[in-house]
Design a protein around this motif. Structure first.
Motif, PDB file in Angstrom:
ATOM      1  N   SER A   2       0.816  -1.206   0.000  1.00 44.97           N
ATOM      2  CA  SER A   2       0.000   0.000   0.000  1.00 44.97           C
ATOM      3  C   SER A   2       0.861   1.273   0.000  1.00 44.97           C
ATOM      4  O   SER A   2       1.969   1.295   0.510  1.00 44.97           O
ATOM      5  N   HIS A   3       0.297   2.357  -0.576  1.00 41.97           N
ATOM      6  CA  HIS A   3       0.980   3.650  -0.539  1.00 41.97           C
ATOM      7  C   HIS A   3       0.712   4.357   0.790  1.00 41.97           C
ATOM      8  O   HIS A   3       1.303   5.382   1.095  1.00 41.97           O
ATOM      9  N   LEU A   4      -0.193   3.808   1.619  1.00 47.53           N
ATOM     10  CA  LEU A   4      -0.528   4.467   2.886  1.00 47.53           C
ATOM     11  C   LEU A   4       0.528   4.184   3.953  1.00 47.53           C
ATOM     12  O   LEU A   4       1.124   3.105   3.980  1.00 47.53           O
ATOM     13  N   THR A   5       0.736   5.140   4.851  1.00 46.63           N
ATOM     14  CA  THR A   5       1.653   4.901   5.975  1.00 46.63           C
ATOM     15  C   THR A   5       0.884   4.146   7.065  1.00 46.63           C
ATOM     16  O   THR A   5      -0.349   4.106   7.056  1.00 46.63           O
ATOM     17  N   HIS A  74      -7.010   0.433  -1.262  1.00 43.35           N
ATOM     18  CA  HIS A  74      -5.663   0.939  -0.953  1.00 43.35           C
ATOM     19  C   HIS A  74      -4.600  -0.160  -0.977  1.00 43.35           C
ATOM     20  O   HIS A  74      -3.524   0.018  -0.406  1.00 43.35           O
ATOM     21  N   THR A  75      -4.922  -1.282  -1.630  1.00 41.48           N
ATOM     22  CA  THR A  75      -4.018  -2.453  -1.725  1.00 41.48           C
ATOM     23  C   THR A  75      -3.309  -2.803  -0.416  1.00 41.48           C
ATOM     24  O   THR A  75      -2.096  -2.995  -0.359  1.00 41.48           O
TER      25      THR A  75
END
Ligand SMILES: Cc1cc2nc3c(=O)[nH]c(=O)nc-3n(C[C@H](O)[C@H](O)[C@H](O)COP(=O)(O)OP(=O)(O)OC[C@H]3O[C@@H](n4cnc5c(N)ncnc54)[C@H](O)[C@@H]3O)c2cc1C
Length: 482
Positions: A2-5, A74-75
């Motif tokens: 995911s690109h999310l932190t 968000h994968t």
């Protein structure tokens, strides 16, 4: 990935579910990063997996759907979990910033229907607790894996579990009638509880044994049966070798009898479980149950078949009943085992495979011979038993206890994995398969590659068979009259 932190993931789920249902303390994250495949490491406080961002505790199928929809957008990698009794690495959070979706708070028994003989329970209901409730009412699911006090409905279905009464009741695939499950796009799917369906392939099998890879199980409906404990009959015998014992098992089952328990322990495993009476011989165990007439007829047939084997000697039934009543593992036994491993540095594992009657003895012999010759381990036990018999064959449950004389992180690569490899290779060489998830999880891809080589093609074909634009024969579909 995911690109999310991590922080963004946690904030989004707290906003969705509330703080109480999103766990982020370090020990919880560590405990949820692995399962019993890594039991030696965790006993020594070693956690080698990336820690998940959070453990989420949904309370409804709708919440599960929300969680999965967000993860899908968000994968994010999601690891489903219920009782946490898995032994095969199915709970490892291998991907950075995974979330663990823990269904154990969905723990309501929704209905017990004694007309249709069905129980419907949420994924977090512990099997042992459900059984206690049912038995108090005079019913049972007939499901009795050794982890009954720990395992919950979701995990039991997802791992295609099998229990000690399997010769009579079968595995969970024979018990599951209906199911509610949530797909990664958030779609909630209900497979209803009907006695039989003949339209197309049985879609319950997209859920059974999915090991958390395809969908999240939220609710299950299982068959229930009348419970007749007063009619239970126990039988125990000593025989000289596995071949003789397997032949007796085969006779009982192929003649058409269905004892609930039919087990055969080799000398080594027999000494471990029954040191007070096994005398270094193989131990054969049966339990007959059900309505009185059926239990007694089954018991009489067992006695008659064993009487035809001169070298078989009867054991006091009370010893067998006693042993059986103390077989299951609860939380205290897990804690006891951890303490024992820490003190003795002896670790135990099991691997369970299946084969037809004509090959099962060869699988047993060749695997044990190779393990003894090829693995440089100091064994405190290397043996096996058969415990799930079918009309065409049975299983072999290999048991190995070895001294962990290396760094805990090396133990699996030095001993455990090579032992499993040999068992898997010998099973495949003789045309067998894995009997259940427990004990062969890490090797399941070998079995899939060998046995279901065309499974992806089969799935594609399945999709096209029900696609109006597909190429396969769909016959004519008539609209329903309104
Ligand atoms: C002492 C001991 C004895 C055992 N004896 C047996 C036995 O006799 N027979 C047997 O079959 N197994 C046995 N097992 C293995 C284990 O108990 C079973 O596999 C059990 O079915 C796991 O259930 P769980 O609720 O603990 O699942 P978990 O350990 O939480 O998960 C197991 C797997 O199922 C997936 N999963 C969990 N919940 C869901 C869900 N809601 N939806 C989708 N996927 C999900 C997970 O991702 C994971 O891959 C034993 C284990 C132990 C420790």
């Amino acid at each position: 990935m995911s690109h999310l932190t991590r922080e963004e993931i946690v904030d989004a789920y707290v906003a969705m579910l509330g703080q109480e249902q999103v766990l982020t303390d370090e020990q919880t994250l560590k405990d949820n990063s692995t399962d019993r495949y890594y039991k030696v490491e965790t006993i020594f406080g070693i956690y080698s997996m990336p820690l998940p961002a959070a453990v989420l505790k949904p309370r409804s199928a709708e919440e599960v759907a929300q969680v999965l929809r967000f993860a899908s957008e968000h994968t994010l990698n999601v690891v489903p979990r219920t009782g946490g009794s898995a032994t095969e690495g199915g709970l490892e959070t291998v991907v950075e910033n995974s979330v663990v979706l823990d269904g154990s708070a969905m723990n309501k028994v929704l209905s017990i229907d004694t007309v249709d003989m069905l129980v419907t329970a949420q994924c977090g209901v512990v099997l042992g607790e459900l059984e206690d409730q049912l038995r108090a009412m005079g019913y049972t699911t007939g499901h009795s894996p050794q982890s009954k006090p720990l395992a919950q409905m979701g995990g039991l279905v997802a791992t295609r579990s099998i229990g000690q009464f399997s010769t009579l009741y079968g595995g969970i695939e024979d018990m599951l009638v209906g199911v509610e499950t949530v797909f990664p796009n958030g779609e909630i799917c209900r497979i209803k509880s009907v006695p039989r369906r003949a339209a197309g392939p049985d879609i319950r099998h997209l859920v059974l044994g999915n090991e958390g890879a395809l969908n999240f199980i939220t609710e299950v409906s299982l068959k229930i049966f009348p419970y007749y404990p007063d009619n239970n009959l126990f039988y125990g015998y000593l025989v000289d070798d596995m071949k003789t014992g397997l032949e007796i098992l085969r006779e009982v089952v192929t003649q058409g009898y269905r004892p609930s328990v039919a087990r055969l322990y080799d000398r080594e495993d027999g000494l471990y479980h029954f040191s007070d009476f096994s005398e270094g011989r193989c131990v054969l165990i049966f339990m007959a149950e059900g309505p009185k007439g059926i239990a007694q007829a089954t018991g009489a047939a067992i006695e008659e078949i064993v009487a035809g084997v001169e070298s078989a000697d009867r054991v006091d039934s009370a010893l067998i009943e006693d042993w059986f009543n103390n077989l299951n593992w609860d939380v205290s036994k897990i804690a006891e085992e951890r303490e024992e491993i820490r003190e003795t540095l002896v670790n135990g594992f099991t691997t369970e495979v299946s084969g037809n009657w004509s090959v099962i003895h060869d699988i047993y012999e060749s695997a044990l011979t190779r393990i003894r010759a090829e693995i440089p381990a100091e064994f405190s036990l290397l043996g096996g038993h058969s415990s799930h018999s079918y009309l065409n064959g049975t299983n072999m449950y290999f048991v190995y206890y070895y001294k962990v004389d290396v760094d805990p992180t090396e133990e699996r690569t030095r001993y455990h994995d090579p032992i499993q490899n040999i068992i898997v290779e010998e099973t495949l060489r003789h045309g067998g398969s894995m009997c259940h998830h427990h004990g062969v999880g890490k090797h399941r891809t070998h079995f899939l590659a060998e046995e279901y080589g065309s499974s992806l093609y089969m799935l594609e074909t399945l999709k096209s068979a029900f696609d109006p634009a597909g190429i396969m024969n769909r016959g004519t579909i008539f609209p329903l009259e309104s």
